[in-house]
Scaffold this active site. Structure first.
Site, PDB file in Angstrom:
ATOM      1  N   PRO A   1       0.804  -1.232   0.000  1.00  0.00           N
ATOM      2  CA  PRO A   1       0.000   0.000   0.000  1.00  0.00           C
ATOM      3  C   PRO A   1       0.837   1.283   0.000  1.00  0.00           C
ATOM      4  CG  PRO A   1      -0.938  -1.600   1.519  1.00  0.00           C
ATOM      5  CD  PRO A   1       0.366  -2.166   1.066  1.00  0.00           C
ATOM      6  N   ASP A   2       2.021   1.250   0.625  1.00  0.00           N
ATOM      7  CA  ASP A   2       2.854   2.458   0.675  1.00  0.00           C
ATOM      8  C   ASP A   2       3.728   2.620  -0.567  1.00  0.00           C
ATOM      9  OD1 ASP A   2       4.696   0.444   1.023  1.00  0.00           O
ATOM     10  OD2 ASP A   2       5.542   1.237   2.901  1.00  0.00           O
ATOM     11  N   GLY A   3       3.575   1.716  -1.553  1.00  0.00           N
ATOM     12  CA  GLY A   3       4.340   1.821  -2.785  1.00  0.00           C
ATOM     13  C   GLY A   3       5.622   1.018  -2.801  1.00  0.00           C
TER      14      GLY A   3
END
Length: 431
Positions: free
Chosen positions: A258-260
């Protein structure tokens, strides 16, 4: 030693002064690949003449690059067992039409004695192939070699390379190691049942075994990226079939957080073997398997992988390939930038090898170019004492003394270049 390194290999009492070169065929092919794009893009701008001289040199180099297609001692390709019984080649029957590990040449420095030599290589790795270069040298006017048979040979090579990928493609989709025309490097007899490709024997770890030469996912990404460029330029159905299966496997082993941040395959493990190649009816390779032993966020390999997905996605329309390419590039840009470039910290347990003994034949001694002694008690570090002058040497020293594995952040030039090229490819094809 007094004769350089020559007397490590033969027992002569004296040696002629001589010169020698070794070539990296995959690097030459990548240079041809770059020259192809330079020519395409320059012509789009009406500036083809600006790169014409360089492109001409690339075509000439591609002509000589055919030496990479030949057995080390120019013996016939296929079922080659026994250095004295395996027949010498005539014409092109010593050519496997693939990009081998290397070729080399040299000669005398003595004006009174004119002699020279050249050798090919009997070992072929899947990761070294480059169908885009073969396509350019066989079909693209500005890169066709001037020799009588250069373009024709590269046309044969293009077909053979695509067959090679198909032969090495595991049941899951990854590309296995390669093949050799000289088992164990001495034309030995392979184990019974070893599958073949045009008579060359399957080898899951061609050339080097420490670590195994095909355990690194980077070879997958590098090589498939060339297949994807070829597919994007031509729409070739064979290339698409290979990529369809490979991309599906690679995507199934890729995690975008989700944070890349992301994780992609790192170390691969192989089992089984391919079916013996039948060009008219290729096998399914149901007995050849790959598993992913561990994962990485390495930026260089991720960039090469993103390029593969970009070229494949642009031509096939595969939405997941395109979105994953973007996610990888955005992820490294947003999470792994520093003042020098884009890089990630690496825990390097392999520095425990710095203390390894290096085999030197008993009774032989010499000096490294920097003066370090070479003898039967040499170690990796004793032959490279300059490492001890590095500001970070204390980290290695502490590790070798029993401490924790050191952590370094490397800005490798090839990785920074691959990142830039991946960004450019995505901008050109998918933005």
């Amino acid at each position: 030693g007094k004769n350089g390194y020559l007397d490590l290999f033969t027992g002569d009492s004296s040696y002629a002064k001589q010169w020698k070169y070794t070539d990296a065929p995959d690097a030459d092919a990548r240079a041809v690949q770059a020259a192809y794009w330079a020519d395409v893009w320059a012509k789009q701008q009406g500036k083809g003449s600006d790169v014409a001289t360089t492109v001409g040199k690339a075509a000439k180099m591609g002509d000589y690059l055919r030496y990479a297609m030949y057995d080390k001692y120019f013996k016939k390709i296929g079922n080659c067992v026994g250095p004295s019984t395996c027949a010498a080649g005539t014409g092109k029957d010593a050519s496997d039409y693939l990009l081998s590990w290397y070729y080399a040449w040299g000669g005398s420095n003595d004006t009174n004695g004119g002699w020279a030599w050249r050798i090919g290589s009997s070992h072929v790795h899947g990761g070294y192939q480059n169908p885009l270069a073969a396509y350019a040298l066989s079909s693209y006017a500005d890169l066709k070699p001037k020799s009588a048979t250069g373009a024709t040979d590269w046309g044969t090579s293009l077909t053979r390379q695509l067959e090679f990928y198909r032969w090495l493609q595991s049941s899951e989709g990854a590309i296995a190691g390669g093949a050799t025309n000289s088992w164990q490097g001495r034309y030995a007899s392979p184990p019974a049942g070893t599958p073949t490709f045009y008579g060359m024997y399957y080898d899951w770890e061609p050339v080097y075994h420490d670590p195994p030469s095909n355990q690194w996912f980077g070879f997958q990404a590098w090589s498939m990226e060339r297949v994807a460029e070829y597919y994007q330029q031509t729409g070739n159905a064979q290339a698409k079939a290979i990529l369809d299966k490979w991309v599906k496997w690679a995507l199934s082993k890729t995690t975008i957080n989700p944070d890349g941040t992301y994780l992609i395959p790192s170390t691969l493990q192989w089992s089984g073997q391919p079916d013996t190649w039948n060009a008219s009816s290729p096998g399914s390779n149901s007995g050849l398997h790959v598993t992913v032993a561990d994962y990485t966020n390495d930026v260089g390999v991720a960039a090469a992988y993103a390029k593969t997905l970009t070229y494949y996605g642009a031509k096939s329309g595969d939405a997941t390939a395109k979105s994953t390419a973007k996610a990888l590039l955005d992820g490294m840009w947003n999470n792994y930038q520093d003042s020098l470039g884009i890089a990630v910290p690496e825990t390097r347990a392999d520095y425990n090898r710095f203390g390894d003994a290096v085999y030197v034949p008993s009774g032989w001694s010499g000096k490294m170019p920097n003066g370090d002694a070479i003898n039967s008690s040499s170690t990796f570090t004793s032959l490279r004492s300059f490492y001890k002058n590095d500001p970070a040497w204390s980290k290695i020293q502490a590790y070798l003394a029993g401490g924790a594995a050191p952590v370094f952040t490397y800005h490798r030039f090839w990785a920074q270049a691959d990142i830039a090229l991946a960004m450019g490819s995505y901008a050109e094809l998918l933005e």
